[in-house]
Motif scaffolding. Sequence first.
Motif, short mmCIF file in Angstrom:
data_model
loop_
_atom_site.label_atom_id
_atom_site.label_comp_id
_atom_site.label_asym_id
_atom_site.label_seq_id
_atom_site.Cartn_x
_atom_site.Cartn_y
_atom_site.Cartn_z
N PHE A 156 0.84 -0.82 -0.11
CA PHE A 156 0.47 0.13 0.03
C PHE A 156 0.68 1.30 0.17
CE2 PHE A 156 0.91 -0.34 3.98
CZ PHE A 156 1.08 0.78 4.82
N TYR A 157 0.38 2.51 -0.58
CA TYR A 157 1.01 3.58 -0.77
C TYR A 157 0.07 4.89 -0.70
CZ TYR A 157 4.60 6.92 -2.51
OH TYR A 157 5.41 7.91 -2.09
N VAL A 158 -0.27 5.74 0.27
CA VAL A 158 -1.00 6.28 -0.12
C VAL A 158 -0.66 7.61 0.83
CG1 VAL A 158 -3.21 7.10 2.02
CG2 VAL A 158 -2.34 4.84 1.38
N HIS A 159 -1.54 8.88 0.17
CA HIS A 159 -0.86 10.55 0.80
C HIS A 159 -2.42 10.76 1.63
CE1 HIS A 159 -0.68 14.38 -1.28
NE2 HIS A 159 -1.40 14.43 -0.36
N TRP A 160 -1.62 11.21 2.74
CA TRP A 160 -2.47 11.88 3.75
C TRP A 160 -2.46 13.08 3.82
CZ3 TRP A 160 -2.77 8.38 8.62
CH2 TRP A 160 -3.18 7.74 8.88
N ALA A 161 -3.16 13.99 3.65
CA ALA A 161 -3.90 15.81 3.29
C ALA A 161 -4.05 16.04 5.02
CB ALA A 161 -3.49 16.16 2.60
N LEU A 162 -3.85 16.40 6.30
CA LEU A 162 -4.73 16.74 7.72
C LEU A 162 -4.15 18.11 8.00
CD1 LEU A 162 -2.39 13.70 9.73
CD2 LEU A 162 -4.99 13.42 8.59
N GLU A 163 -5.98 18.64 8.20
CA GLU A 163 -5.66 19.32 8.86
C GLU A 163 -5.50 19.85 10.71
OE1 GLU A 163 -10.01 21.23 8.43
OE2 GLU A 163 -10.04 21.19 5.79
#
Length: 297
Positions: free
Chosen positions: A174-181
């Motif tokens: 798996f390879y995931v991009h998270w953008a978190l506030e």
Amino acid sequence: MIELVIDQRRRDLGGFEVGRVLPFHARRMVGPFIFLDHMGPATFQAGFPRSVDVRPHPHIGLSTVSYLFEGSMTHRDSVGSTEVIRPGEVNWMTAGKGITHSERFEDLRAHGGTMNGIQAWVALPDEAEETDPAFAHHGPDDLPTYEGGGMWARLIAGKAFGAEAKVKTHSPMFYVHWALEVGATAALPAEYPERAAYVAQGIVEIDGRQLHEGQMAVFAPGETVTVTAVTGAIVMLLGGEPVGPRLIEWNFVASTKERLEQAKADWRAGRMKLPDADDQEFIPLPPDPPGPAPAMS
């Protein structure tokens, strides 16, 4: 929960800095991921020299995965591909038994701008090490996204969180991009035996510990990992099933020393085809490193 924290090591690649995270002496691989560089962030003025480009060079035994947050990059390879990658897209190149490619910053050179992205290598499993070379480009429509609770997520490759990207992979990963506030909390389930999170921007808290930009946390198996954003943050999640120990030398990955030596000999002798659209120069094989053969990863 956190087994190890790895700090990126900054390297100048001829006018362009990258932060190298993998391989690391205490942790050579995470799942099939054997190499991870954070390209930039770096801002260029129009007209910067061509020496910043990555000239044609070879690979075996791996897939390269390019993913950008900002900027653009032109890929050319020996199977006839020419593709400009832009933010939110994926270039997945499978080297297999051998491929050559270049990476040029032509749009940035013409107009100026910022380059910021991740280049990863995924080691191929034993049965795919000598597969035919191939290249695939994927736009955002091939990459599932999710948004809610102050988090936006994109699955770049593999399977995770009940979704699957339309990117052909060769082993479970798996390879995931998270953008978190700020203040957002997200969870990484214990779905795979090897998992890590790389903080590409901002500060997050994991297991009571703050991690900042340029740090990777490698996690123990079997527990859900909770990530809380101390600031706005970009986090890259990666891992999967291990593919077994691998040797890495220069741009080559293999399960045997003999295969590495053959690849080096082939490149030195000019037996690996250069990209048709970029065959006027190449990166020569560097001298063999002193000391013992490279360790198995």
